[in-house]
Design a protein around this motif. Structure first.
Motif: not given
Length: 283
Positions: A115-140
């Motif tokens: 539950p700590q993660f709020t953002d995601v990025g997915v990349s796909h190249e050939g046979r490879d996948w990378r899924i990056v999950l992250a939580r940013p600093l609180l800015t508000a």
């Protein structure tokens, strides 16, 4: 319960499957959608049951090269992503998004359901996948719990004023909720408990449910409901996440509910940093 946010974890899995070179962007989008559907439903993972989670937001800064080694901390700094925590799942071989999602469920469910993660990025190249999950600093810059709870009430009432689909279930526009201080106190206590004790669940550390907590606070009810969120640092982000999740959306659109109490709490030592609770009631 949570790995400290300063720890960067990279997981790798080789599946030896065949990659299909067409519709790469579609596969990436489909995988994000599949992960969010997976998070939106209670799941069993690692011998534990997870709660419904708000969807992850796609962030282009988290789309990294799918092949080769990556220094996550340096990559986040180059992308100007102010991370608190980040984790990458690396897969080699899935032929499509469905195969990649199967691998995530089988081997990385704890990452996908964190539950700590709020953002995601997915990349796909050939046979490879990378899924990056992250939580940013609180800015508000947030006000006190009551002030932000009232903002949450305004946004929820604006949402209830419009007809919408929550997953496959249609909801008509419905009546606004009224603020209830007793529900707000119960919501604040649960939110503070989650933040200080670093957990994310509708059941508290004593096994009490939302109905138990409402009753203990002195709220006599016919109906009770609860939405929780973690990681989002504004009421708008919280409500947007709930509206994108079928179960949370159905709760906040439920015409039976008449009153609301809501609050947030922050603890920088916790896994998600910030937690929210909205308690819906019908006296």
């Amino acid at each position: 319960m949570r790995v400290p946010s300063s720890v960067l974890r990279v997981a790798a899995l080789s599946l030896g499957l065949v990659f299909t070179a067409t519709a790469m962007a579609t596969d990436e989008t489909q995988l994000v959608e599949s992960i969010n559907i997976y998070r939106s439903q209670p799941q069993g993972c690692g011998g534990q049951a997870s709660s419904e989670l708000p969807p992850l937001t796609s962030d282009p800064r988290l789309v990294l090269s799918a092949s080769g080694p990556v220094d996550l901390q340096q990559a986040m700094a180059r992308a100007s992503y102010p991370m608190v925590s980040v984790q990458a799942i690396t897969l080699s071989g899935p032929r499509d998004a469905q195969s990649a999602m199967t691998a995530i469920k089988e081997s990385f469910c704890q990452v996908a359901l964190d539950p700590q993660f709020t953002d995601v990025g997915v990349s796909h190249e050939g046979r490879d996948w990378r899924i990056v999950l992250a939580r940013p600093l609180l800015t508000a810059r947030l006000g006190d719990a009551a002030t932000e709870g009232q903002k949450l009430l305004e946004l929820l009432n604006a949402a209830r004023a419009q007809p919408r689909q929550c997953g496959g279930q249609p909801f008509a526009a419905t009546t606004p909720l009224a603020w209830n201080a007793t529900l707000a106190a119960a919501a604040e206590a649960h939110t503070r408990s989650m933040a200080n004790n670093n957990f994310f669940d509708h059941k508290d550390r004593d096994g009490r449910t939302p109905g138990d907590r409402a009753e203990l606070a002195g709220y006599n009810y016919q109906e009770i409901g609860e939405n929780i969120a973690a990681g989002q640092d504004t009421p708008r982000k919280v409500v947007d996440g709930w509206l994108a999740s079928a179960g949370h959306c159905a709760n906040l659109m439920n015409p039976k509910f008449r009153e609301l109490g809501a609050a947030y709490a922050v603890d920088p030592k916790s896994g998600a940093g910030i937690y929210w609770t909205a308690m819906f009631g019908t006296p």
